[in-house]
Design a protein around this motif. Structure first.
Motif, mmCIF file in Angstrom:
data_model
loop_
_atom_site.group_PDB
_atom_site.id
_atom_site.type_symbol
_atom_site.label_atom_id
_atom_site.label_comp_id
_atom_site.label_asym_id
_atom_site.label_seq_id
_atom_site.Cartn_x
_atom_site.Cartn_y
_atom_site.Cartn_z
ATOM 1 N N ASP A 48 -13.788 1.618 6.407
ATOM 2 C CA ASP A 48 -14.010 2.666 7.627
ATOM 3 C C ASP A 48 -15.328 3.447 7.439
ATOM 4 O O ASP A 48 -16.290 3.577 8.729
ATOM 5 N N HIS A 49 -15.932 4.213 6.532
ATOM 6 C CA HIS A 49 -16.291 4.623 6.360
ATOM 7 C C HIS A 49 -18.257 3.420 6.519
ATOM 8 O O HIS A 49 -18.975 4.308 7.162
ATOM 9 N N ASN A 51 -11.631 1.266 12.776
ATOM 10 C CA ASN A 51 -11.214 0.952 11.770
ATOM 11 C C ASN A 51 -10.777 -0.740 11.290
ATOM 12 O O ASN A 51 -10.247 -0.643 11.972
ATOM 13 N N CYS A 57 -8.770 2.625 -3.319
ATOM 14 C CA CYS A 57 -10.096 2.599 -2.656
ATOM 15 C C CYS A 57 -9.858 3.942 -1.198
ATOM 16 O O CYS A 57 -8.766 4.548 -1.668
ATOM 17 N N TYR A 58 -11.095 4.436 -1.068
ATOM 18 C CA TYR A 58 -10.712 5.319 -0.500
ATOM 19 C C TYR A 58 -11.236 4.981 1.372
ATOM 20 O O TYR A 58 -12.518 5.924 1.957
ATOM 21 N N SER A 59 -10.724 4.458 1.033
ATOM 22 C CA SER A 59 -10.986 3.718 3.105
ATOM 23 C C SER A 59 -12.683 3.628 2.861
ATOM 24 O O SER A 59 -13.500 4.015 4.627
ATOM 25 N N CYS A 91 -17.961 -4.100 6.502
ATOM 26 C CA CYS A 91 -16.332 -3.789 5.518
ATOM 27 C C CYS A 91 -15.966 -4.524 4.889
ATOM 28 O O CYS A 91 -15.719 -4.557 4.071
ATOM 29 N N GLN A 120 -18.207 11.742 5.518
ATOM 30 C CA GLN A 120 -17.805 10.657 5.144
ATOM 31 C C GLN A 120 -17.809 11.314 3.177
ATOM 32 O O GLN A 120 -18.922 12.347 3.208
ATOM 33 N N ARG A 151 -9.396 -2.203 9.454
ATOM 34 C CA ARG A 151 -7.950 -2.939 8.574
ATOM 35 C C ARG A 151 -6.502 -3.078 10.409
ATOM 36 O O ARG A 151 -6.223 -3.328 10.090
ATOM 37 N N CYS A 177 -15.519 -3.682 0.712
ATOM 38 C CA CYS A 177 -14.115 -4.171 -0.179
ATOM 39 C C CYS A 177 -14.447 -5.150 -1.065
ATOM 40 O O CYS A 177 -13.335 -4.983 -2.024
ATOM 41 N N CYS A 181 -4.644 -1.030 -0.724
ATOM 42 C CA CYS A 181 -5.939 -0.022 -0.675
ATOM 43 C C CYS A 181 -5.527 1.051 -1.157
ATOM 44 O O CYS A 181 -6.563 2.068 -1.015
#
Length: 346
Positions: free
Chosen positions: A268-269, A276, A263-265, A293, A146, A278, A297, A260
Motif C-alpha cells: 500500500d505504501h 491498495n 508485514c506493515y502493508s 507492490c 507512511q 491487495r 511483497c 500479511c
C-alpha cells in the motif's frame, strides 16, 4: 523435511532476486524506459520528430510535412476522390493505427503506457519520492505518514528541509512542461531563442505564465487525481483493461492472507497511485502496472515458505481475480482467510 523446506525457500529467494529481464530488475528497466521517453518528449519537437506547427498549419513528422493533402483539392488540381483518399491514407488510417495499438496493449496488459512511458507519470513519481522525504507522505492528501522503513529494509526519514527541494522541483517541472508544450505548437528554435534573449512575444509570455501556474497547481495538489480521472489516455486504457477479464493484473493469494500480518502493508505504501494493491481488480481501475507492490511483497515475504503473496497473473488466474466479489474480499478477516478459502474450494 527441513532440507526440502530449505531448498524450497532457496528457490523462492533466487526467483525473487532475478525477477526482471536480462538480469536487470524490473524497476530499473522501468526507470530507463521512463527516462528515455521523457527525453523523447522534450526533444521530439526540437529535432522535428513530431510536432504541430501553427505557423505552417500542419504536422511535422520525422522532418517531413504531414498534411492531409487537401491543398491541391482547394486549388482545383485534384478531384474529390483523390482528396477523400488522402484523408483516409494520411488522416484516418494513421489515427486508427495509433489508437488501435494503444487500446490493444491496454486490453491485454493494462496501463503500461502510464507506468512505463508517460512523461507526466515520471514527474508524479519524482515528486512523490521527494515529498515523502519532506513530510513522510507521497501525497498531501494521504491521511497518515507512511513508515520510514522501505520494503528492502532501508529507511527514508522525513525532514522538513526537503521542502527546499520539493517547491523548486515542482516549479521546475511546471515551467519545463509549459515550454515543451509550446514547442509542439510553434518552432522550437523561436521559443528557446526568445527565452534565451528575453524577447518572448506577449502571447508566448501569457501562455507560458498561465501554463506554468496550471501545471504547478496540478503537480503540487492534484497529480494523482489527474491521472485517475482527468487524463483521457489513462481513462481509455483503464476502460480497455477492465473490459478484458483475462488481462494481466496483480493477483493476491487470499488463501494466505494471514501472512500479511507479518508485514506493515508495504504494498500500500509504495503504490505511486495511492491504491491498495491487495484489492480486487474492479477497485484497481487506475493501476498503472508499475509492479512496485509486487517487488515490495517480494522483499517483505522473503522468508515466507508460501512465497510472495502478490504476483502478476493472466488468463484464467486473472479471470478469477477479476470475478472476485468486492464485498467478499472486504469481509474476509486476515486470520480467517485460509478457512474461508478452504470452504470455497470444497
Amino acid at each position: 523435511m527441513l532440507n526440502a523446506q530449505a531448498a524450497s525457500a532457496l528457490r523462492l529467494r533466487i526467483a525473487r532476486e532475478v525477477r526482471g529481464w536480462l538480469g536487470v530488475p524490473v524497476q530499473r528497466w522501468r526507470q530507463l524506459t521512463q527516462a528515455g521517453f521523457f527525453l523523447l518528449f522534450v526533444f521530439a519537437p526540437v529535432f522535428d520528430i513530431f510536432r504541430l506547427d501553427l505557423n505552417l498549419k500542419h504536422f511535422i513528422l520525422f522532418g517531413f510535412d504531414w498534411t492531409l493533402g487537401l491543398d491541391d483539392f482547394t486549388a482545383g488540381k485534384a478531384s474529390a476522390g483523390e482528396a477523400a483518399l488522402n484523408l483516409v491514407l494520411r488522416g484516418f488510417l494513421p489515427l486508427v493505427a495509433v489508437v488501435g495499438t494503444l487500446i490493444y496493449v491496454s486490453w491485454k496488459w493494462g496501463r503500461l503506457y502510464c507506468g512505463w512511458l508517460c512523461p507526466h507519470f515520471s514527474v508524479v513519481e519524482t515528486i512523490n519520492r521527494t515529498l515523502r522525504r519532506a513530510i513522510g507522505k507521497q501525497s498531501l492528501w494521504d491521511k497518515k505518514p507512511q513508515p520510514a522503513r522501505n520494503p528492502d529494509g532501508s529507511e527514508t526519514p522525513r525532514d522538513a528541509i526537503w521542502w527546499f527541494a520539493v517547491i523548486p522541483l515542482v516549479v521546475g517541472f511546471a515551467g519545463l512542461w509549459a515550454v515543451v508544450l509550446l514547442t509542439y505548437l510553434l518552432p522550437p528554435a523561436e521559443i528557446y531563442g526568445n527565452l534565451w534573449n528575453g524577447t518572448l512575444t506577449r502571447n508566448q509570455a501569457i501562455f507560458l505564465g498561465a501554463a506554468t501556474l496550471a501545471f504547478f497547481v496540478e503537480f503540487m495538489f492534484a497529480r494523482h487525481l489527474f491521472c485517475r480521472y482527468a487524463c483521457a489516455v489513462g481513462l481509455f486504457q483503464s476502460l480497455a483493461w477492465m473490459g478484458n477479464d483475462k488481462a494481466m493484473v496483480v493477483g493476491f493469494k487470499r488463501e494466505h492472507a494471514k501472512d500479511c500480518a507479518s508485514c506493515y502493508s508495504a504494498c500500500d505504501h509504495v503504490c505511486p497511485m495511492r491504491l491498495n494493491p491487495r484489492n480486487v481488480k474492479r477497485m484497481m481501475f487506475a493501476c498503472v502496472q508499475c509492479g512496485q507492490c509486487v517487488d515490495a511483497c517480494d522483499h517483505t515475504q522473503e522468508g515466507n515458505p508460501h512465497g510472495t503473496l502478490l504476483n502478476w497473473v493472466h488468463d484464467l488466474s486473472a479471470e478469477s481475480e477479476a470475478a472476485f466479489n468486492v464485498r467478499a474480499a472486504r469481509t474476509i478477516p486476515i486470520a480467517q482467510a485460509p478457512v474461508q478459502a478452504m470452504r470455497k474450494e470444497n
